[in-house]
Each structure stands twice: as structure tokens, then as C-alpha cells.
Design an enzyme around this catalytic site. Structure first.
Site, PDB file in Angstrom:
ATOM      1  N   TYR A 151       0.819  -1.209   0.000  1.00 40.87           N
ATOM      2  CA  TYR A 151       0.000   0.000   0.000  1.00 40.87           C
ATOM      3  C   TYR A 151       0.856   1.263   0.000  1.00 40.87           C
ATOM      4  O   TYR A 151       2.025   1.252   0.371  1.00 40.87           O
ATOM      5  CB  TYR A 151      -0.977   0.009   1.168  1.00 40.87           C
ATOM      6  N   CYS A 152       0.216   2.330  -0.459  1.00 43.00           N
ATOM      7  CA  CYS A 152       0.819   3.659  -0.458  1.00 43.00           C
ATOM      8  C   CYS A 152      -0.290   4.644  -0.076  1.00 43.00           C
ATOM      9  O   CYS A 152      -1.251   4.264   0.581  1.00 43.00           O
ATOM     10  CB  CYS A 152       1.449   3.984  -1.812  1.00 43.00           C
ATOM     11  N   LYS A 153      -0.167   5.887  -0.509  1.00 43.18           N
ATOM     12  CA  LYS A 153      -1.191   6.880  -0.167  1.00 43.18           C
ATOM     13  C   LYS A 153      -2.479   6.669  -0.946  1.00 43.18           C
ATOM     14  O   LYS A 153      -3.554   6.610  -0.370  1.00 43.18           O
ATOM     15  CB  LYS A 153      -0.660   8.296  -0.408  1.00 43.18           C
ATOM     16  N   ILE A 178      -3.958   4.182   1.499  1.00 49.05           N
ATOM     17  CA  ILE A 178      -4.341   4.485   2.876  1.00 49.05           C
ATOM     18  C   ILE A 178      -5.448   5.541   2.926  1.00 49.05           C
ATOM     19  O   ILE A 178      -6.209   5.597   3.892  1.00 49.05           O
ATOM     20  CB  ILE A 178      -3.105   4.887   3.719  1.00 49.05           C
TER      21      ILE A 178
END
Length: 100
Positions: free
Chosen positions: A57-59, A86
Site C-alpha cells: 500500500y501507499c497513499k 491508505i
């Protein structure tokens, strides 16, 4: 978020955060196993297990998709991208999580 339902059912992937350290200081998934900026994921691949599912995951999802592609090119096969990153997690699963 599909991953949230799977996690609630007992799914236990290795969770890789591919954001920058300063982003992780703002908020992070409490069950993340490792933090490695997406630009460095190829160099850090030896620390990612090949015998487990890997949730990346990332932003917002762009960098995690790129990291999944890089890991797949290195032969990883059990890769899952946290769709929407996220930000989607904060919106749909944990609205108390800080956003940036």
C-alpha cells in the site's frame, strides 16, 4: 476496501508500506510489517517473503501498483495492491485515521 474484509476473516499477508518515512509518521496501518519507499523496493526485495501473500500500500494506489509490478518482475507471485491506498482505508475503514 476488499482487503479489510479479508483481514477481518483472518487473512494474514505480509504488509508492505511503500510510502516515504515522513508519510508513515503521519499515519500508517498498525499491522504493517515493513516500510520501504517504492523507489527502493527492488533493492529491498530480499526482505519480502516469497512464501506468503504480500499486501502493498501507499497513499492512493499509484506507487503500490508500481511496487507490485517491480516485485512481480522479480518473480513474486502472491501480490495484492490495497486499492485506493491508505486514503481509501481512512475513508472506508478507519475514519479516525489522520489524512494528508
Amino acid at each position: 476496501v476488499v482487503a479489510a474484509a479479508r483481514l477481518a476473516d483472518g487473512w494474514a499477508p505480509f504488509v508492505l508500506d511503500v510510502r516515504l518515512p515522513q508519510e508513515a509518521e503521519i499515519c500508517q496501518l498498525p499491522f504493517a510489517d515493513a516500510l520501504c519507499p517504492h523507489r527502493n523496493v527492488r533493492d529491498a526485495a530480499s526482505g519480502v517473503p516469497r512464501d506468503r501473500d504480500v499486501l502493498v500500500y501507499c497513499k492512493s494506489g499509484f506507487r503500490s501498483r508500481a511496487a507490485c509490478r517491480d516485485l512481480a518482475a522479480l518473480g513474486f507471485g502472491r501480490l495484492y495492491d490495497l486499492e485506493g491506498g491508505i486514503l481509501a482505508w481512512a475513508r472506508d475503514v478507519d475514519p479516525r485515521m489522520p489524512q494528508y
